[in-house]
Design an enzyme around this catalytic site. Structure first.
Site, mmCIF file in Angstrom:
data_model
loop_
_atom_site.group_PDB
_atom_site.id
_atom_site.type_symbol
_atom_site.label_atom_id
_atom_site.label_comp_id
_atom_site.label_asym_id
_atom_site.label_seq_id
_atom_site.Cartn_x
_atom_site.Cartn_y
_atom_site.Cartn_z
ATOM 1 N N LEU A 148 1.046 -1.263 -0.010
ATOM 2 C CA LEU A 148 -0.081 -0.049 0.026
ATOM 3 C C LEU A 148 0.843 1.299 -0.020
ATOM 4 C CD1 LEU A 148 -2.540 -1.291 2.864
ATOM 5 C CD2 LEU A 148 -2.541 -1.586 0.208
ATOM 6 N N ALA A 191 4.368 3.906 3.035
ATOM 7 C CA ALA A 191 3.945 3.268 2.416
ATOM 8 C C ALA A 191 4.433 1.701 3.103
ATOM 9 C CB ALA A 191 4.965 2.740 1.018
ATOM 10 N N LYS A 192 3.565 0.550 3.060
ATOM 11 C CA LYS A 192 3.865 -0.501 3.879
ATOM 12 C C LYS A 192 3.372 -1.735 3.165
ATOM 13 C CE LYS A 192 4.978 -1.642 8.031
ATOM 14 N NZ LYS A 192 6.386 -1.132 8.415
ATOM 15 N N GLY A 193 3.986 -2.726 3.328
ATOM 16 C CA GLY A 193 3.852 -4.103 2.566
ATOM 17 C C GLY A 193 3.622 -5.165 3.282
#
Length: 880
Positions: A803, A845-847
């Site tokens: 994201l 952002a993060k995944g």
């Protein structure tokens, strides 16, 4: 053992006799009971109780209480079970009639012709006393011989059964009555028919021998031979040969019919003769005195074989044929056992053959010829011409035990059947080969039925005698050489046939190598049901296997399979394929597995191949167009088996929408992403919605391919057309939930910005995972807050999202254990990061990803995490 059975039987009879005295008032009822069961095998009745056996015997005796001589009593009933229910698949036949020959065999034949199997027969013959009105007065024992006012009567009790419900009782009774009438007619007219033949013999002496081609003395001797216990007379009639409307017809001479040929009003013209082809009817005018052949119907009296026909022509003083005397019957067992050299007419044929052969007396060849003639089918010897007998006999002698297939053909002079003698190596003969020969001959001659007889003597050759029957004149002409070659091909041992089949598609050397490898590899059960052409295809599949992990696949359909049927063959080295693993895969493709046959193939080097043959039907009984689905279906099974594709309800679209496995993967991936968005539908519900609307599913894939195929340049108008078509079709969907699901899919496709679907690996293979870059702002179902971009990575091993809050963002990637809602977890982390870094980096952002494989050991977990992380990162890079 037999003595013990007899003691049990005697004890049972004693119990019956003690019970009978008080149950029936007829004098001699106890004598009848003794006679009723006297000749019954103890094994047949010892498992029955005394009351049942008493009821059977006395019920039959009560049935016989009134009968006029010459009038048979017939009754057919359904028995009752122990639960007092009617057994519709069983029947009890009771007959009381004048005692006469052929009775039991003839009634059994009548029942067999109605599809009934005789389970038990009781047939006492009792001497009874009746008054003038037919009332039963007394039953005598067998040793009471001083009475002269008695009748000899047959009491016939038969228990029969059928696999299904028996025919209506009235029809069975009528069939039995008709049979009894024919038996009575044949028996009562026996002596008149013999007298008629004696009269014919006397008349022969006055015939003009100069115009008759046969030896009159030999014909007389043959007819006298028939009278000497060599012929069972069943019927006689006299016919006039007249001309009507320019054609020859045989007209019945009134009041001449005897036995089963007792004429009725409708029997004025011989219909059997009238239906013969014109060229065959010409034989009626030929100056031949004696006609020996087979009738075109089976006997209903004594034996269920085709009736023997003996015709003696009538001539005037000028040698013109006036008509014929026709005798119908059956040659007796004595006629078949006697030496053919002692049979008039036949002996002249044998002498002609031996003399014309010119063979040295007592030489090996002459003895071989004599053996051929002695063992020649007796019916053929009666009917065959001397010339044809010579040709066939010498052809058989010339075989000299050579193990080759030969056929010798004789056509009936009346064109009603073809007689075929087929010789084949004895070691190659079995029932299956005989069935193949029957099928070949029936097809070649366009026959309706085939009779057979097999002779397995000391010779290395087996002799099969086939009689192919059909309507007069309809038995086709054949190329005997081609027919013989076809029979030879059918008789070749399986290994030889396999070599020949492999040579059709392979160089000779390669064919021989494979034939040696597989000649004895296939089990008998496989060879019995599979032609060698199928074996050659199976060998090609098995030769592709290199390791125990390899799987080879073939789908096919038999000629007589329905359009809903599909068959699948799976091949694997060393070990059988677990059914618990493969059947769910097939069921998820929308199929029902109806049959499964495993075959263990042991090759010449000892290696083992397991072949599983599945018979399947579409779960919704819909036709399956094999041509349009073969490649997609085969690849889907393989990819699913190897773990490259998931096995779930989306796979129904491979048959229902004719999609390939990767196109199905696209729809599955969108489903997984929608589940992470929290839509109120389960995966199973979404599978059903797409399967029920397969045409829309096809259009969704067409939209996806058009939107992202890099080979297309101008696609705007095409995409608009697809979108309009999809919306139009969705509007026609009656289910509100399915409507919502399909619109979600369309919005997902429109919100997708980029994909790696069309990217290839370094060796031009497809990516083992799918990546979708999505704009969540365009998805109404996406929860708030919505990132600017999302990248969704899907494979059978890993799923994950990344994201991003803007075009440029940074953030970490984590391994999540929240399989059902990992996106929610990642979204929360992204929001926290955006708040924490708002001063330094306003966009976060993060995944995160989850492992999909189950039951991973602790030793393998680290490696699995690393591999899934690599797949996830590579998926992100594919669309960055």
């Amino acid at each position: 053992m037999r003595e013990a059975l007899r003691r049990q039987f005697d004890e049972l009879m004693g119990a019956l006799l003690r019970d009978v005295a008080a149950r029936l008032p007829y004098p001699g009822a106890d004598k009848f009971l003794r006679q009723f069961y006297a000749d019954v095998a103890p094994d047949d009745i010892l498992d029955r109780d005394a009351d049942n056996l008493t009821d059977i015997a006395l019920g039959h005796l009560n049935f016989a209480r009134y009968r006029k001589p010459g009038v048979p009593l017939v009754r057919v009933v359904h028995p009752r079970t122990r639960d007092d229910e009617i057994a519709l698949n069983q029947g009890i036949v009771q007959v009381v009639t004048d005692n006469m020959p052929f009775l039991v065999d003839s009634v059994r034949m009548a029942l067999n012709s109605r599809g009934l199997t005789v389970d038990m027969t009781i047939h006492p013959v009792a001497r009874v006393v009746r008054d003038s009105a037919g009332n039963l007065l007394e039953i005598l024992s067998r040793d009471e011989n001083e009475r002269t006012d008695t009748l000899s009567e047959s009491f016939l009790y038969i228990e029969a059964s059928s696999e299904s419900s028996v025919e209506p009782i009235s029809e069975i009774e009528e069939s039995v009555r008709k049979t009894l009438a024919e038996v009575a007619a044949a028996v009562n007219d026996w002596h008149p028919m013999q007298e008629r033949l004696s009269s014919v013999i006397s008349d022969i002496g006055s015939l003009p021998s100069s115009v008759i081609t046969q030896d009159i003395g030999e014909v007389r001797a043959f007819l006298e031979w028939l009278l000497d216990d060599h012929f069972t007379f069943l019927g006689y009639r006299k016919y006039d040969l007249i001309e009507s409307d320019g054609e020859d017809v045989l007209r019945v001479v009134p009041n001449t019919g005897l036995g089963i040929l007792r004429e009725h009003e409708r029997d004025q013209i011989s219909t059997a003769f009238s239906t013969l082809p014109p060229d065959v009817r010409k034989h009626a005018r030929a100056p031949e005195l004696l006609i020996l052949t087979k009738g075109n119907s089976r006997s209903t009296v004594h034996l269920p074989t085709y009736i023997d026909y003996v015709g003696v022509k009538r001539f005037d003083d000028n040698g013109v044929v006036l008509g014929e005397h026709r005798f119908l019957g059956l040659y007796t067992s004595v006629a078949y056992r006697c030496n053919p050299h002692d049979i008039p007419i036949v002996r002249h044929k044998l002498d002609y053959v031996v003399e014309r052969s010119g063979l040295e007396p007592n030489s090996h060849a002459e003895k071989s010829l004599q053996t051929v003639l002695q063992t020649y089918p007796r019916d053929e010897l009666f009917q065959i011409s001397p010339q044809l007998l010579f040709d066939i006999s010498m052809g058989i002698v010339r075989l000299q035990d050579r193990q080759r297939v030969r056929i010798f053909i004789r056509r009936d002079v009346y064109a009603r059947f073809v007689s075929c003698l087929v010789f084949v190596a004895r070691e190659r003969y079995d029932t299956n080969l005989r069935h193949r020969f029957q099928d070949i001959l029936t097809e070649a001659f366009h026959g309706d039925s085939v009779e057979f007889n097999v002779l397995l003597g000391e010779s290395v050759l087996a002799r099969l005698h086939f009689v192919v029957r059909g309507a007069p004149g309809r038995l086709g002409e054949v190329d005997e050489t081609a027919l013989e070659q076809k029979l030879a091909e059918a008789a070749r041992v399986w290994g030889e046939q396999l070599t020949s089949e492999l040579r059709k598609s392979l160089p000779n050397r390669s064919a021989i190598v494979l034939a040696r490898r597989y000649r004895d590899a296939f089990p008998l059960g496989y060879r019995e049901v599979s032609p060698v052409a199928a074996a050659a295809e199976d060998i090609a599949q098995m030769e592709r296997l290199r390791t125990p992990d390899d799987l080879s696949i073939r789908i096919y359909r038999l000629v007589d399979d329905s359009p809903e049927t599909l068959r699948l063959l799976l091949y694997q080295l060393d070990n059988p394929i677990p059914l618990s693993g493969i059947i769910p895969v097939l069921e998820n493709l929308g199929l029902m597995v109806k049959t499964e046959r495993p075959h263990r193939i042991v090759r010449s080097d000892g290696s083992v191949v397991w072949m599983h043959d599945f018979g399947m039907e579409h779960a919704d009984h819909r036709p399956l167009a094999l041509h349009g689905i073969e490649a997609h279906f085969r690849e889907a099974v393989a990819r699913t088996w190897y773990g490259e594709a998931e096995s779930d309800g989306f796979n129904q679209l491979i048959l229902g929408a004719k999609l390939n496995w990767r196109e199905v993967m696209v729809l599955r991936a969108y489903c997984r992403y929608l589940l992470q968005l929290g839509v109120p539908f389960s995966q199973m519900y979404m599978e059903k919605a797409l399967a029920s609307n397969s045409e829309i599913a096809m259009l969704l894939i067409d939209f996806f391919n058009t939107r992202f195929d890099p080979s297309l340049s101008d696609r705007t108008e095409l995409l608009e057309a697809y979108a309009d078509d999809i919306v139009s079709r969705i509007n026609e969907v009656s289910s509100l939930d399915e409507d919502r699901i399909l619109r979600l899919y369309l919005s997902m496709l429109q919100a997708t910005l980029r994909t790696n679907y069309f990217q290839t690996t370094d060796d031009d293979g497809v990516r083992p995972y799918l990546t979708l870059k999505i704009n969540p702002e365009m998805i109404e179902a996406a929860p708030h807050p919505r990132p600017k971009f999302e990248i969704f990575v899907y494979s059978t091993r890993v799923e994950g999202v990344h994201l991003r809050g803007g075009k440029v963002a940074r953030g970490g990637i984590r391994w999540s254990d929240r399989r059902e809602d990992y996106r929610t977890e990642i979204l929360g982390l992204m929001k926290a990061q955006m708040v924490k870094n708002s001063v330094i980096v306003p966009v976060g952002a993060k995944g995160g990803f989850v492992l999909k494989r189950q039951n991973i050991s602790s030793d393998d977990l680290k490696q699995e995490v690393e591999e899934c992380y690599r797949i996830f990162i590579q998926g992100l890079l594919d669309v960055t």
